[in-house]
Design an enzyme around this catalytic site. Structure first.
Site, PDB file in Angstrom:
ATOM      1  N   LYS A 190      -7.067  -0.991  11.634  1.00  0.00           N
ATOM      2  CA  LYS A 190      -6.502  -1.433  10.346  1.00  0.00           C
ATOM      3  C   LYS A 190      -5.283  -0.566  10.016  1.00  0.00           C
ATOM      4  CE  LYS A 190      -6.070  -1.551   5.683  1.00  0.00           C
ATOM      5  NZ  LYS A 190      -5.199  -0.710   4.869  1.00  0.00           N
ATOM      6  N   GLU A 202       0.837  -1.221   0.000  1.00  0.00           N
ATOM      7  CA  GLU A 202       0.000   0.000   0.000  1.00  0.00           C
ATOM      8  C   GLU A 202       0.861   1.256   0.000  1.00  0.00           C
ATOM      9  OE1 GLU A 202      -3.215  -0.084   2.865  1.00  0.00           O
ATOM     10  OE2 GLU A 202      -3.299   2.097   2.921  1.00  0.00           O
ATOM     11  N   HIS A 224      -2.640  10.785  -0.326  1.00  0.00           N
ATOM     12  CA  HIS A 224      -2.840   9.628  -1.215  1.00  0.00           C
ATOM     13  C   HIS A 224      -2.849  10.062  -2.667  1.00  0.00           C
ATOM     14  CE1 HIS A 224      -4.696   6.543   1.776  1.00  0.00           C
ATOM     15  NE2 HIS A 224      -3.455   6.858   2.039  1.00  0.00           N
ATOM     16  N   ASP A 284       4.656 -14.334  11.626  1.00  0.00           N
ATOM     17  CA  ASP A 284       3.345 -14.785  11.176  1.00  0.00           C
ATOM     18  C   ASP A 284       2.320 -13.664  11.375  1.00  0.00           C
ATOM     19  OD1 ASP A 284       0.849 -15.955  10.917  1.00  0.00           O
ATOM     20  OD2 ASP A 284       1.381 -17.793  11.977  1.00  0.00           O
TER      21      ASP A 284
HETATM   22  C1  MEV Z   1      -5.718   3.064   5.278  1.00  0.00           C
HETATM   23  O1  MEV Z   1      -4.971   1.950   4.884  1.00  0.00           O
HETATM   24  C2  MEV Z   1      -5.714   3.234   6.769  1.00  0.00           C
HETATM   25  C3  MEV Z   1      -6.600   4.343   7.323  1.00  0.00           C
HETATM   26  O2  MEV Z   1      -7.950   4.173   6.862  1.00  0.00           O
HETATM   27  C4  MEV Z   1      -6.542   4.258   8.819  1.00  0.00           C
HETATM   28  C5  MEV Z   1      -7.511   5.154   9.545  1.00  0.00           C
HETATM   29  O3  MEV Z   1      -8.569   5.509   8.998  1.00  0.00           O
HETATM   30  O4  MEV Z   1      -7.216   5.455  10.725  1.00  0.00           O
HETATM   31  C6  MEV Z   1      -6.149   5.686   6.827  1.00  0.00           C
END
Ligand code: MEV
Length: 425
Positions: free
Chosen positions: A265, A85, A378, A281
């Site tokens: 995430k 990513e 981004h 892992d």
């Molecule tokens: C993207 O890979 C991760 C985010 O969505 C995390 C977040 O929203 O805190 C930018």
């Protein structure tokens, strides 16, 4: 033509590819070329990769990158990250620099205990089972002596074996709950071998062993990392308001599982990238982290932040079962290199580094989300990727970056602007 096959594993690599391309693809030559271009010409290296798993037909590359300038407990690290990513490594690098000038990250391991369980069914008298276990306990340890010998030399081994009555959750269900210290190894094979030996020693005609397996839920293999600074040092302008917004973003994650999952995430973007780079892992780490995030019964943030007496404090606490010996860690030349780059850390030190990578990633995400939004960075990355694909020159690149400073970046818009630029020349 049937798409089922028997004896696939027995076919050679070329035969596997022949069968695949004939069965699933129209242009078999193209398929072969795509797969073959990722084969490594170094036969030893290719054989090594082929042998990691089964039925291999090619290699799947992931970018291996470095986020430098991380100051953790006063030591400077260049952190290896494997992730597909865009923006993750750039964010980590920026945040590392940012906190490097504000005292760096502080991290410490809270505990390192791992867990395995022998799950079994028993319909008889509970007291009799308890007596049997008490009498047998010593022998259960003895049954694993050969397996634990080396681990004991390294300061690890079995810490305790408990009999747990789980009949309140499921009729006739009991378990031997075993705690382990596995020193610098992740210890999955060690734990599972011990559990199987224990189960074998414990079995009796009226005890039905269902399974023996480690748990990837390791709330007692826990690491903590934090950063802190004066509120006024956090942002160049409007620091008080923006710091409050940052803290609110975490409060929202703690109040709202939909947000918490995305929040975590982002943390795992950093965590997994280093877990992968060091040959650990990531599925185990992921499963354990999310279970820990839900330990109260509600899924919450793995990070927290406070503002007290003008000081902003931001921290993470998460379980991480990792190894710096065994498994893939030294077998994969790039994991070996990654660990060398980190100064061949102990598993504990690696826990600290990886928790910091997660905290840094969350800091970057929340800072962007509560200020400019995430898309600005981004889209900048997206723009440079498209420019690269178009094969633009240095001057054309500079022009296009300037041109899109206040315009929406879409693939079409960039292609159009590039074509116009070429025409106008
Ligand atoms: C993207 O890979 C991760 C985010 O969505 C995390 C977040 O929203 O805190 C930018």
């Amino acid at each position: 033509m049937s798409k089922a096959v028997s004896g696939f594993s027995k076919l050679s690599k070329s035969e596997k590819i022949d069968w695949l391309s004939a069965t699933f693809f129209k242009n078999s030559d193209k398929i072969k070329k795509v797969l073959q271009q990722y084969w490594n010409s170094n036969e030893v290296l290719q054989n090594l990769h082929d042998d990691f798993i089964e039925n291999t037909i090619s290699n799947f590359y992931m970018p291996f990158a470095i986020a430098p300038n991380f100051v953790i407990n006063g030591k400077v690290y260049a952190i290896p990250m494997v992730i597909e990513e865009s923006s993750v490594v750039a964010a980590a690098s920026l945040v590392a620099k940012f906190w490097g000038t504000r005292g760096g990250f502080k991290a410490n391991v809270i505990s390192t205990t791992k867990i395995g369980q022998v799950h079994f069914m028993y319909k008889g008298d509970k007291h009799e089972l308890q007596n049997y276990f008490s009498l047998k306990k010593e022998q259960l340890f003895k049954a694993t002596e050969d397996i634990t010998k080396n681990m004991r030399k390294r300061g690890g081994g079995i810490l305790d074996i408990e009999l747990r009555d789980k009949t309140g959750d499921l009729a006739n269900y009991y378990q031997l709950h075993v705690t382990f210290e596995t020193a610098d190894s992740m210890g999955a094979n060690f734990i599972n071998s011990c559990l199987e030996a224990i189960a074998n020693e414990f079995k009796r005609s009226d005890i039905q062993i269902v399974m023996s397996i480690l748990s990837n839920y390791v709330p007692e293999c826990l690491v903590y990392a934090e950063v802190s600074c004066k509120v006024e040092d956090l942002y160049a302008e409007n620091s008080k308001i923006l710091t409050e917004k940052f803290v609110q973003a975490i409060q929202i994650a703690n109040a709202e599982p939909h947000r918490a999952v995305t929040h975590n995430k982002g943390i795992m973007n950093g965590v997994d990238a280093v877990v992968l780079a060091t040959g650990n892992d990531f599925r185990a780490v992921e499963a354990g982290a999310h279970a820990y995030a839900a330990k109260t019964g509600t899924y919450k943030s793995l990070t927290n932040a406070t503002i007290e007496n003008g000081i902003f404090k931001f921290w993470i606490e998460m379980p991480l079962a990792l190894g710096t010996v065994g498994g893939l860690t030294k077998l994969h030349p790039l994991s070996k290199l990654a660990l060398e780059l980190l100064g061949n850390p102990s598993a504990k030190e690696l826990m600290e580094i990886i928790a910091v990578a997660g905290l840094a990633q969350n800091f970057a995400a929340l800072r962007a989300l509560t200020t400019t939004g995430i898309q600005k960075g981004h889209m900048k990355m997206h723009l440079t990727n498209i420019i690269k694909q178009l094969g633009a020159s240095k001057d054309e690149k500079a022009f296009l970056i300037d041109y899109f400073e206040h315009k929406t970046v879409t693939h079409n818009a960039v292609v159009e602007a590039y074509q116009k630029l070429a025409k106008d020349k």
